[in-house]
Motif scaffolding. Structure first.
Motif, PDB file in Angstrom:
ATOM      1  N   PHE A 160     -21.624 -19.042  -1.540  1.00 52.81           N
ATOM      2  CA  PHE A 160     -22.022 -17.810  -0.876  1.00 52.81           C
ATOM      3  C   PHE A 160     -21.484 -17.758   0.534  1.00 52.81           C
ATOM      4  O   PHE A 160     -21.230 -18.769   1.169  1.00 52.81           O
ATOM      5  CB  PHE A 160     -23.544 -17.608  -0.883  1.00 52.81           C
ATOM      6  CG  PHE A 160     -24.319 -18.621  -0.089  1.00 52.81           C
ATOM      7  CD1 PHE A 160     -24.815 -19.768  -0.691  1.00 52.81           C
ATOM      8  CD2 PHE A 160     -24.589 -18.417   1.253  1.00 52.81           C
ATOM      9  CE1 PHE A 160     -25.536 -20.705   0.045  1.00 52.81           C
ATOM     10  CE2 PHE A 160     -25.323 -19.338   1.999  1.00 52.81           C
ATOM     11  CZ  PHE A 160     -25.796 -20.500   1.375  1.00 52.81           C
ATOM     12  N   LYS A 161     -21.290 -16.540   0.979  1.00 58.70           N
ATOM     13  CA  LYS A 161     -20.752 -16.317   2.312  1.00 58.70           C
ATOM     14  C   LYS A 161     -21.708 -15.386   3.052  1.00 58.70           C
ATOM     15  O   LYS A 161     -22.271 -14.473   2.447  1.00 58.70           O
ATOM     16  CB  LYS A 161     -19.376 -15.668   2.196  1.00 58.70           C
ATOM     17  CG  LYS A 161     -18.483 -15.918   3.399  1.00 58.70           C
ATOM     18  CD  LYS A 161     -17.115 -15.306   3.202  1.00 58.70           C
ATOM     19  CE  LYS A 161     -17.055 -13.945   3.867  1.00 58.70           C
ATOM     20  NZ  LYS A 161     -15.802 -13.244   3.613  1.00 58.70           N
ATOM     21  N   ILE A 162     -21.890 -15.645   4.311  1.00 63.44           N
ATOM     22  CA  ILE A 162     -22.717 -14.751   5.126  1.00 63.44           C
ATOM     23  C   ILE A 162     -21.823 -14.129   6.186  1.00 63.44           C
ATOM     24  O   ILE A 162     -21.105 -14.835   6.882  1.00 63.44           O
ATOM     25  CB  ILE A 162     -23.845 -15.508   5.859  1.00 63.44           C
ATOM     26  CG1 ILE A 162     -24.536 -16.497   4.915  1.00 63.44           C
ATOM     27  CG2 ILE A 162     -24.856 -14.539   6.452  1.00 63.44           C
ATOM     28  CD1 ILE A 162     -25.559 -17.372   5.609  1.00 63.44           C
ATOM     29  N   SER A 163     -21.840 -12.811   6.252  1.00 64.30           N
ATOM     30  CA  SER A 163     -21.181 -12.178   7.395  1.00 64.30           C
ATOM     31  C   SER A 163     -22.234 -11.352   8.119  1.00 64.30           C
ATOM     32  O   SER A 163     -23.255 -10.975   7.537  1.00 64.30           O
ATOM     33  CB  SER A 163     -20.017 -11.308   6.939  1.00 64.30           C
ATOM     34  OG  SER A 163     -20.461 -10.369   5.999  1.00 64.30           O
ATOM     35  N   TYR A 164     -22.010 -11.125   9.372  1.00 65.47           N
ATOM     36  CA  TYR A 164     -23.017 -10.427  10.173  1.00 65.47           C
ATOM     37  C   TYR A 164     -22.420  -9.182  10.821  1.00 65.47           C
ATOM     38  O   TYR A 164     -21.263  -9.181  11.230  1.00 65.47           O
ATOM     39  CB  TYR A 164     -23.546 -11.343  11.286  1.00 65.47           C
ATOM     40  CG  TYR A 164     -24.293 -12.563  10.795  1.00 65.47           C
ATOM     41  CD1 TYR A 164     -25.633 -12.467  10.420  1.00 65.47           C
ATOM     42  CD2 TYR A 164     -23.673 -13.802  10.712  1.00 65.47           C
ATOM     43  CE1 TYR A 164     -26.342 -13.591   9.986  1.00 65.47           C
ATOM     44  CE2 TYR A 164     -24.368 -14.928  10.276  1.00 65.47           C
ATOM     45  CZ  TYR A 164     -25.698 -14.818   9.914  1.00 65.47           C
ATOM     46  OH  TYR A 164     -26.387 -15.916   9.490  1.00 65.47           O
ATOM     47  N   THR A 165     -23.231  -8.144  10.879  1.00 66.70           N
ATOM     48  CA  THR A 165     -22.846  -6.999  11.703  1.00 66.70           C
ATOM     49  C   THR A 165     -23.877  -6.870  12.820  1.00 66.70           C
ATOM     50  O   THR A 165     -25.070  -7.104  12.603  1.00 66.70           O
ATOM     51  CB  THR A 165     -22.827  -5.690  10.891  1.00 66.70           C
ATOM     52  OG1 THR A 165     -24.100  -5.537  10.241  1.00 66.70           O
ATOM     53  CG2 THR A 165     -21.741  -5.714   9.832  1.00 66.70           C
ATOM     54  N   GLU A 166     -23.422  -6.520  13.981  1.00 70.20           N
ATOM     55  CA  GLU A 166     -24.334  -6.404  15.120  1.00 70.20           C
ATOM     56  C   GLU A 166     -24.952  -5.005  15.160  1.00 70.20           C
ATOM     57  O   GLU A 166     -24.262  -4.000  14.956  1.00 70.20           O
ATOM     58  CB  GLU A 166     -23.590  -6.678  16.431  1.00 70.20           C
ATOM     59  CG  GLU A 166     -23.103  -8.118  16.578  1.00 70.20           C
ATOM     60  CD  GLU A 166     -24.236  -9.129  16.772  1.00 70.20           C
ATOM     61  OE1 GLU A 166     -25.274  -8.753  17.381  1.00 70.20           O
ATOM     62  OE2 GLU A 166     -24.105 -10.279  16.309  1.00 70.20           O
ATOM     63  N   GLU A 187     -19.575 -15.771  -4.092  1.00 72.81           N
ATOM     64  CA  GLU A 187     -18.146 -15.863  -4.399  1.00 72.81           C
ATOM     65  C   GLU A 187     -17.895 -16.903  -5.475  1.00 72.81           C
ATOM     66  O   GLU A 187     -18.648 -17.874  -5.601  1.00 72.81           O
ATOM     67  CB  GLU A 187     -17.377 -16.250  -3.127  1.00 72.81           C
ATOM     68  CG  GLU A 187     -17.414 -15.163  -2.069  1.00 72.81           C
ATOM     69  CD  GLU A 187     -16.640 -15.536  -0.822  1.00 72.81           C
ATOM     70  OE1 GLU A 187     -16.594 -16.739  -0.490  1.00 72.81           O
ATOM     71  OE2 GLU A 187     -16.091 -14.626  -0.177  1.00 72.81           O
ATOM     72  N   ASN A 188     -16.816 -16.702  -6.206  1.00 74.55           N
ATOM     73  CA  ASN A 188     -16.387 -17.636  -7.247  1.00 74.55           C
ATOM     74  C   ASN A 188     -17.491 -18.033  -8.216  1.00 74.55           C
ATOM     75  O   ASN A 188     -17.690 -19.224  -8.474  1.00 74.55           O
ATOM     76  CB  ASN A 188     -15.809 -18.920  -6.630  1.00 74.55           C
ATOM     77  CG  ASN A 188     -14.731 -18.626  -5.617  1.00 74.55           C
ATOM     78  OD1 ASN A 188     -13.837 -17.819  -5.890  1.00 74.55           O
ATOM     79  ND2 ASN A 188     -14.828 -19.236  -4.442  1.00 74.55           N
ATOM     80  N   PRO A 189     -18.214 -17.084  -8.769  1.00 72.76           N
ATOM     81  CA  PRO A 189     -19.233 -17.470  -9.746  1.00 72.76           C
ATOM     82  C   PRO A 189     -18.568 -18.050 -10.993  1.00 72.76           C
ATOM     83  O   PRO A 189     -17.474 -17.623 -11.357  1.00 72.76           O
ATOM     84  CB  PRO A 189     -19.942 -16.150 -10.060  1.00 72.76           C
ATOM     85  CG  PRO A 189     -18.937 -15.094  -9.742  1.00 72.76           C
ATOM     86  CD  PRO A 189     -18.106 -15.628  -8.613  1.00 72.76           C
ATOM     87  N   TYR A 190     -19.238 -19.050 -11.589  1.00 75.27           N
ATOM     88  CA  TYR A 190     -18.628 -19.683 -12.772  1.00 75.27           C
ATOM     89  C   TYR A 190     -18.749 -18.769 -13.989  1.00 75.27           C
ATOM     90  O   TYR A 190     -18.047 -18.974 -14.986  1.00 75.27           O
ATOM     91  CB  TYR A 190     -19.269 -21.043 -13.038  1.00 75.27           C
ATOM     92  CG  TYR A 190     -20.570 -21.011 -13.813  1.00 75.27           C
ATOM     93  CD1 TYR A 190     -21.748 -20.571 -13.210  1.00 75.27           C
ATOM     94  CD2 TYR A 190     -20.615 -21.390 -15.151  1.00 75.27           C
ATOM     95  CE1 TYR A 190     -22.938 -20.520 -13.918  1.00 75.27           C
ATOM     96  CE2 TYR A 190     -21.808 -21.347 -15.858  1.00 75.27           C
ATOM     97  CZ  TYR A 190     -22.960 -20.909 -15.250  1.00 75.27           C
ATOM     98  OH  TYR A 190     -24.127 -20.853 -15.952  1.00 75.27           O
TER      99      TYR A 190
END
Lengths: 460, 356
Positions: A160-166, A187-190
């Motif tokens: 998993f990836k976390i991105s942030y918006t302010e 991301e990249n689920p099996y």
């Protein structure tokens, strides 16, 4: 020894009471009982340093201290792939390799920076519907929780990836602030992810003082519940009712970010199973059971006695004393905390029930600053994933005791269920729903009053 | 950890609740000396040891390259020697296991036991490329001191240079690079220049703006708790667990037969903190104690010496000694527990009276 201790404590309280009372405005006196320094009642320790959350109850007898120590050892044990001479059974899919790798110093986790491996954040998963017991419906092929790591040669479920918006905002006095709104991407689920997948990120919470919270009488918790807001204060509060794996019935939940676990034992057993792939008598099936990662069902990876020891260890972790509780600015901040109606949910004082089988937690007056109830916290904080009775926007009031020691114990200032808040003030500003009026109250405060409020929180 | 909390607590509470105009009546505290002790600990002990650890890791890194170029037993022996020297420093730093080493999870990433041998073997048998980034992403039980130890000493400590396969060499390279990176991170966190955190300031500015330690007393208690904490860990964990279970597989550093040396260095680390001395002799807790209570100072020093010498009497490798030298092990546990007691009771009470 016991008598001496009691006498000392009484003397201390009198001395304290006298000193505090003599310094402050008479109107404050009722609100600062001397014993609030003893946040954990007689199970309070005076350690404001890195080990503040890691001390055993001060009055455990030698035998019980021994069990605590065994549990302490197990809490720190790193699991490895089976077969192995010690600690076999890791995975095959997992979140982390030991209890302590998420609960560093028995404290609070922080969200991972991009690409950072040692994550103390996990993601709960479910799809539409509920189980026969009323719990979240496991996601087909993924289960109740995302396991982003695996032993050699086995497919992890996904990363998993976390991105942030302010998101910018402004206090009434014109001071601006910014909150970081997280966006989670698997991301990249099996396997392809189910279309109706719901996710709920959750950070590792501190684990001290839980034995005392477990000992609060259910009736006392219900006393604060006000589901239909009959008192009209905008704050309702209701208990979660969750499945107890041992009692085989629904009982009140009080642990976890959504009060989704009924007991420390079940919470620990679930963490062993889901987070590390360590089977046990409460959760005997591998977390990968029914998935391609599953290979074979071993005997329980952790013995009954060791699981009980870990549970006992957590139940007997002491609570750090308040610091600066008599400071005038702290007292001012406490008054603001009350006026802003924070205490509507973060109820300062509780009392534990009488328990002759567990004298250390029996009849204690404690100051956890929680009602252990669910509250609607608004859309900004919502995970949109129901968990037993808890809706997608309800969260359990988090205990605030010890929160001022987060920096020294864990080296960071990240708060809330997924660590999105970068300071205590940001955590306050994220509050919505039932807490919206309180948040707006805080936004109208002067800088000095806001600082006093934070100073109060840091004294907890 | 059992501490005389009520007494310590009473002192803290009493100190913090005094009305401001009463402060003049309080016995004077030597805040300058106390600041010097905290500063000398931060730079002369913590930062100095971490910097040297970083240097040893970098040396190990170079020596691995040398061994790769020329697989001689002499080159392997040099690596083994550097590994032991790095362990000496690391174990001493365990006497102050707070701050970035814990909060940034550096300790578990460089010093996890047991090693995950199943996965380690699978990695060696795979075609994965062992870049530092790849190693860094592995679980704790696949990196750090102990996998390095396993590769350079072998299962029974008799590894020869020719025994090191190409895959093992590649893995070793990745491990050495990763160890260098993590110890550098640790060193930077304790440098005055400061990376993400500047823990020298956190400790030495206690009571003067440090967010971690609002008072000098808080920092002193941190030191004493850490010292007592490692005594507890050595006596009641590292020694007691394999000894009571009579299970040599619980021993943490079996390949190099280095466990007793490790434990001894843990206690020497306690001595470093007490004296404020590593390479340079700065002001330490010793100086504060000696100014007020010479007999406590003598008692602590006697217990430090007794603990260190009791470990020296365990002459067999630890995994064997748990059956052959039970008396010596019991004596060592007793001596270290006695040290723990004087630290967490007498010394903690003392700092409560002489720091604020």
């Amino acid at each position: 020894m016991g008598t001496e201790r009691t006498l000392l404590r009484i003397a201390l309280i009198i001395a304290l009471g006298t000193t505090v009372y003599s310094c402050i405005d008479p109107q404050e006196r009722e609100e600062t009982p001397a014993d609030e320094w003893f946040a954990g009642g007689t199970q309070t320790i005076f350690d404001g340093g890195a080990s503040a959350f890691s001390s055993e109850f001060p009055n455990l007898n030698a035998n019980r201290a021994k069990v605590h120590r065994i549990g302490d050892g197990a809490f720190g044990s790193t699991f490895v792939s089976a077969p192995a001479p010690i600690n076999p059974g890791l995975g095959p899919i997992f979140n982390n390799v030991s209890c302590t790798s998420c609960h560093v110093g028995d404290g609070r986790g922080k969200p991972p920076l991009n690409g950072e491996q040692n994550s103390s954040l996990l993601i709960r998963l479910s799809v539409t519907g509920t189980t026969a017991h009323g719990g979240p419906m496991p996601a087909p092929g993924f289960g109740n929780q995302l396991q982003p790591r695996s032993i050699f040669g086995v497919a992890a479920e996904a990363s998993f990836k976390i991105s942030y918006t302010e998101v910018d905002g402004t206090f009434a006095d014109g001071t601006s602030y910014s909150l970081q709104n997280p966006i989670y991407t698997l991301e990249n689920p099996y396997l392809p992810l189910p279309g109706d997948l719901m996710i709920s990120p959750r950070i590792a919470p501190p684990v001290f003082g839980l034995g005392l919270l477990e000992a609060i009488d259910e009736a006392d918790i219900l006393m604060h519940a006000d589901e239909d807001d009959n008192d009209g204060d905008g704050i309702s509060g209701r208990p979660n009712y969750v499945w107890d794996e041992l009692a085989k019935k629904k009982v009140m939940g009080r642990f976890g970010w959504k009060a989704n676990n009924p007991t420390i034992l079940q919470q620990s057993a679930g963490a062993y199973n889901e987070d590390m792939g360590i089977t046990n008598f409460i959760f005997p099936n591998e977390n990968s059971y029914g998935q391609i990662q599953f290979s074979s069902q071993a005997v329980y990876d952790v013995s009954d006695s060791l699981l009980q020891s870990v549970s006992f260890y957590i139940r007997t972790l002491a609570v750090p004393a308040r610091r600066n509780a008599g400071d005038v600015v702290v007292l001012k901040g406490k008054q603001i905390f009350r006026e802003a109606k924070c205490i509507g949910c973060h109820v300062p004082k509780s009392k534990t029930k009488t328990d002759v089988a567990f004298p250390e937690i029996s009849g204690q007056t404690i100051f956890p600053y929680t009602d252990l109830l669910l509250h609607d916290m608004g859309q900004a904080l919502a995970d949109h994933r129901p968990d037993f009775e808890a809706s997608g926007s309800e969260w359990r009031t988090a205990p605030l005791w010890g929160i001022g020691l987060t920096k020294v114990v864990n080296g960071h200032h990240h708060f809330l269920h997924d660590g999105r808040a970068r300071s205590l003030m940001e955590a306050i500003l994220w509050h919505g729903g039932e807490a919206e009026a309180s948040r707006e109250y805080v936004k109208k405060l002067s800088k000095a009053d806001r600082d006093a409020l934070i100073k109060f929180l840091e004294s907890l | 950890m059992k501490i005389n909390y009520l007494i310590a607590g009473a002192l803290v509470v009493a100190g913090l609740t005094r009305c401001s105009d009463d402060n003049d009546k309080v016995a004077p505290f030597d805040t300058d000396l106390n600041a010097q002790i905290l500063s000398d600990f931060s730079t002369g002990v913590a930062s100095a040891t971490y910097t040297e650890l970083q240097t040893k890791a970098a040396l190990l890194n170079t020596q691995v390259a040398t061994l790769k170029a020329s697989k001689t037993d002499a080159n392997l022996a040099a690596i083994q020697q550097t590994w032991k020297e790095a362990r000496t420093i690391w174990e001493q730093t365990e006497a102050h296991l707070f701050g970035p080493v814990a909060t940034e999870s550096i300790d578990p990433r460089i010093d996890t036991w047991p090693v995950n041998f199943i996965d380690l073997d699978a990695q060696l048998n795979s075609n994965n490329v062992f870049t530092e980034t790849y190693i860094d992403d592995l679980d704790d039980a696949l990196k750090g001191f102990h996998p390095i130890e396993y590769l350079i000493f072998g299962q029974d400590g008799t590894k020869k240079a020719v025994d090191i396969t190409d895959r093992q060499m590649q893995y070793l390279e990745g491990l050495a690079l990763n160890l260098t990176k993590l110890t550098t991170e640790l060193g930077n966190n304790w440098s005055a220049a400061g990376a993400s955190t500047n823990y020298i300031a956190a400790v030495s500015k206690a009571g003067e703006g440090s967010t971690e330690y609002p008072t000098q007393l808080a920092a002193f208690k941190e030191l004493v708790n850490a010292m007592a904490g490692i005594c507890d860990e050595v006596a009641n964990g590292k020694l007691a667990e394999p000894y009571e279970a009579k299970n040599p597989s619980l021993e943490e550093s079996p390949f190099a037969s280095n466990s007793i040396t490790d434990f001894t260095n843990n206690i020497k680390g306690v001595q470093n903190v007490y004296l404020g001395k590593y390479k340079t002799d700065g002001k330490g807790l010793e100086d504060l104690v000696r100014a007020h209570n010479l007999s406590l100072d003598a008692d602590i020093k006697a217990k430090l010496d007794a603990a260190i010498s009791s470990l020296g009497k365990i002459t067999d490798p630890f995994g064997k000694a748990i059956t052959t030298q039970a008396v010596q092990i019991q004596n060592a546990m007793d001596a270290i527990n006695a040290l723990k007691t004087i630290l967490e009771e007498d010394l903690l009470k003392f700092v409560g009276e002489h720091a604020k």
